[in-house]
Write a protein that holds these residues in place. Sequence first.
Motif, PDB file in Angstrom:
ATOM      1  N   UNK A  95       0.824  -1.205   0.000  1.00 42.49           N
ATOM      2  CA  UNK A  95       0.000   0.000   0.000  1.00 42.49           C
ATOM      3  C   UNK A  95       0.860   1.258   0.000  1.00 42.49           C
ATOM      4  N   UNK A  96       0.565   2.135  -0.935  1.00 45.20           N
ATOM      5  CA  UNK A  96       1.258   3.416  -1.035  1.00 45.20           C
ATOM      6  C   UNK A  96       0.237   4.543  -1.004  1.00 45.20           C
ATOM      7  N   UNK A  97       0.730   5.761  -0.793  1.00 44.49           N
ATOM      8  CA  UNK A  97      -0.139   6.931  -0.786  1.00 44.49           C
ATOM      9  C   UNK A  97       0.538   8.091  -1.497  1.00 44.49           C
ATOM     10  N   UNK A  98      -0.297   9.000  -1.997  1.00 46.78           N
ATOM     11  CA  UNK A  98       0.228  10.204  -2.630  1.00 46.78           C
ATOM     12  C   UNK A  98       0.846  11.134  -1.603  1.00 46.78           C
ATOM     13  N   UNK A  99       0.391  11.037  -0.352  1.00 48.48           N
ATOM     14  CA  UNK A  99       0.899  11.884   0.721  1.00 48.48           C
ATOM     15  C   UNK A  99       1.613  11.046   1.773  1.00 48.48           C
ATOM     16  N   UNK A 100       2.630  11.607   2.407  1.00 49.73           N
ATOM     17  CA  UNK A 100       3.313  10.849   3.470  1.00 49.73           C
ATOM     18  C   UNK A 100       2.481  10.834   4.749  1.00 49.73           C
ATOM     19  N   UNK A 101       2.718   9.833   5.580  1.00 49.22           N
ATOM     20  CA  UNK A 101       2.144   9.827   6.916  1.00 49.22           C
ATOM     21  C   UNK A 101       0.773   9.211   7.066  1.00 49.22           C
ATOM     22  N   UNK A 102       0.250   8.540   6.032  1.00 47.14           N
ATOM     23  CA  UNK A 102      -1.083   7.933   6.152  1.00 47.14           C
ATOM     24  C   UNK A 102      -1.046   6.771   7.137  1.00 47.14           C
ATOM     25  N   UNK A 103      -1.933   6.830   8.118  1.00 44.89           N
ATOM     26  CA  UNK A 103      -2.014   5.793   9.153  1.00 44.89           C
ATOM     27  C   UNK A 103      -3.471   5.384   9.310  1.00 44.89           C
ATOM     28  N   UNK A 104      -3.702   4.081   9.438  1.00 46.54           N
ATOM     29  CA  UNK A 104      -5.060   3.571   9.588  1.00 46.54           C
ATOM     30  C   UNK A 104      -5.691   4.000  10.899  1.00 46.54           C
ATOM     31  N   UNK A 105      -7.026   4.031  10.915  1.00 44.99           N
ATOM     32  CA  UNK A 105      -7.736   4.393  12.132  1.00 44.99           C
ATOM     33  C   UNK A 105      -7.574   3.303  13.191  1.00 44.99           C
ATOM     34  N   UNK A 106      -7.802   3.683  14.441  1.00 40.88           N
ATOM     35  CA  UNK A 106      -7.713   2.716  15.542  1.00 40.88           C
ATOM     36  C   UNK A 106      -8.720   1.598  15.334  1.00 40.88           C
TER      37      UNK A 106
END
Length: 289
Positions: A249-260
């Motif tokens: 899994x990649x993202x266009x923006x850094x720092x994406x973290x899944x919800x709790x």
Amino acid sequence: MVAAQARAVEQMINAARYPLAEPEGAAWASAVSRVRDDLADSGCSVLPDFIAPSLLGALREECAKVAPLAHYDVETVNAYNIDVRSPLPDDHPGRITVKRGNAFVARDDIPADFIVQRLYSSPLFQHFVASCFGLVRVHELGDPLSGLCLNVVAPGMGHPWHFDTNEFTVTVVTQEPDGGGVFEYCPNIRSAEAENFADVRSVLTGHGGHLVRRLALRPGDLQLFKGRYSLHRVTPVRGGRARHTAILAYSERPGVIGSVERTRQLFGRVLPEHLAAEGRAVRVDALLD
């Protein structure tokens, strides 16, 4: 450094067909162009025989080795992977719940020298993926558990309809089941601007078959997919062998973290990073998760 990166990638992939180390070459440009056309048309593209044929056995064995570490639990979920107790209108598709019994091995349980870990972190591979999605670059997820994971679908189980947290997902099937385990998806059923609840509800209630496409994936094929906007699932697996899929899994923006909530669903645990990000997680839109 660049030469070493090129050698590392060429050892893992079918370099004769997909020369990732030659981004100025005609074959590289042709592959990227085809993927872009596919993504524009349906939000999904498959590059057959992407992993080096000589490594398919090792790829399967590595992932099968860690598959027993998968968090497994049968839970009641909805397509948005939000709390099923969330207050929603009566006709909202998020009120439609199903049982999910598939399992995930988190990134921190996948050894660093495994093929999927090395591929996920490869700058040349990331550059290729970014180009396929029409981006300058992609970022590994900031999530220490879900950036890279192994999905394990045991016989009798499936992965029910859902959307992804991240915009872009890259997958490689590492082990085929004896039967079933077909990938189904609804191309671009929603967008960053519109949830399109009516069509989503139609699919979830079995009345939206005209919106669904089916895709047979083989071990070693590379799938690039816009899973945030395309509802998708894996049909129940039949026979005695599980379906294993590496999810990069990649993202266009850094720092994406899944919800709790979602992280607990998938991995049965959360880390300090998830707790710290709750309520201020990086997202590219305001859609339900």
